[in-house]
Scaffold this motif. Structure first.
Motif: not given
Length: 380
Positions: A246-252, A265-271, A325-335
């Motif tokens: 479930t790691l990919a559900q949390h790293w954003s 400076h963030n280093a964000s995992p992709f997969m 993109i990860l910020r966008k997904l976070q903002f969408q998920q949190e409405r």
């Protein structure tokens, strides 16, 4: 001064969409930037913009979400135009940013010189700036930035941009310059504006206090094999207290961060690879110690960013933004889009897109938003 104009549309028929946007942007701009969802035919957009604005420099980028005068949007077409009075602009297309980026170096030198940018200047930070728009999915952003920076004898030339996206399909991304399209290269736009500019980076993360050391990595491939001497995904998941599955559900929400000058400076995992290795959106180096981050209040951070940003200007003509993109997904998920847009629409002539990475000077960044504004700066 009416130097910059922005507009956005959801009209899907390409010619109608461009005609609609043309009512708002300049009639004969020096530069047209357009940012398009994959719900549009990019080839058709490129051809129609070239016909509509034959005397303008036209640069296009595919996205994973757009930004317009009212803030965040998606499945849309966003455009920003720059009047001739804005200053000199010169775009260049690099056709390969991963394998042979050096082959584009001479074109960059010629473009910069054409604008009168003195490449040997000791005060190069005062000689202009460049927008960069690399394609995504080729891990070439750092190489592209290295080549652009290499044409200057001294450090400090301002470079700003974002990586093209494809609505999170991760299949192919595109960039165009004056009718020529690439899926392996990128656009570089040198500018010598007649007005001031200011750049700000927002990072709404702080340290959890947990750290990991990269003990085996391949930066070229953006792969981290081991952290603290064990499989990277296993160590990361254990630090977060979640199963590897479930790691990919949390790293954003809990990315890794490299600290520079008291700023992350963030280093964000992709997969997660089958081997337990992690692939990142940016290069991560063996021997580096990274901190696990956690989010701050996104709305409060946006308010602080916009206040800080606008307070630097006595007159603000237009704003361009690249948002991860990860910020966008976070903002969408949190409405949060509605609340975010209430703040963003304060910025005049806003345009931009959600990207697969953000570029600032020499760095490829993740999970941040970078803003550049043009106008008259407040005297310090």
């Amino acid at each position: 001064m009416d130097l910059i104009r922005s507009a956005i549309t959801k009209t899907k028929q390409v010619q109608k969409a461009i005609d609609e946007l043309s009512f708002t942007i300049h009639k004969d701009p020096a530069l047209v930037l357009f940012f398009a969802s994959t719900s549009y035919s990019f080839e058709e957009l490129v051809a129609c913009f070239a016909i509509k604005y034959p005397k303008s420099q036209v640069v296009g980028v595919t996205t994973t979400g757009e930004m317009g005068p009212l803030g965040f949007d998606e499945h849309s077409l966003s455009v920003q135009s720059y009047a001739a009075q804005f200053g000199k602009v010169q775009p260049t297309l690099m056709t390969d940013i991963a394998q042979y980026p050096i082959f584009g170096r001479q074109k960059l030198v010629s473009s910069a010189k054409q604008l009168g940018i003195p490449l040997q200047s000791k005060n190069i930070e005062k000689e202009g700036l460049a927008f960069v728009f690399p394609v995504g999915l080729h891990a070439g952003e750092e190489k592209m930035l290295s080549v652009v920076n290499s044409i200057f004898e001294h450090d400090g030339f301002p470079i700003f941009g974002g990586t093209a996206g494809d609505d999170a399909k991760f299949e192919a991304t595109y960039v165009s310059v004056n009718g020529e399209i690439t899926s392996t290269g990128g656009a570089v736009i040198f500018m010598k504006p007649t007005v001031d500019f200011y750049i700000i980076k927002e990072n709404n993360f702080e340290s959890t206090g947990k750290k990991v050391k990269i003990t085996k990595a391949d930066p070229e491939k953006r792969l981290v094999y081991e952290m603290d001497g064990r499989p990277a995904a296993e160590v990361y998941a254990k630090a977060l207290g979640v199963p590897v599955s479930t790691l990919a559900q949390h790293w954003s929400l809990y990315p890794l961060g490299r600290k520079f000058n008291n700023e992350f400076h963030n280093a964000s995992p992709f997969m997660v690879r089958e081997s337990g290795a992690l692939e990142f959106y940016c290069q991560v180096y063996e021997g580096a110690t990274l901190e696990i981050l956690q989010p701050r209040d996104a709305i409060k951070e946006m308010e602080k960013t916009i206040d800080n940003f606008t307070n630097h200007f006595t007159e603000l003509n237009g704003v361009f933004a690249c948002n991860c993109i990860l910020r966008k997904l976070q903002f969408q998920q949190e409405r949060l889009f509605g609340q975010m847009n209430e703040r963003l629409k304060q910025l005049p002539n806003l345009c931009g897109f959600s990207s697969y990475g953000e570029q600032l000077n020499k760095s490829q960044l993740n999970q941040t938003m970078v803003l550049i504004g043009f106008g008259k700066l407040r005297a310090e």
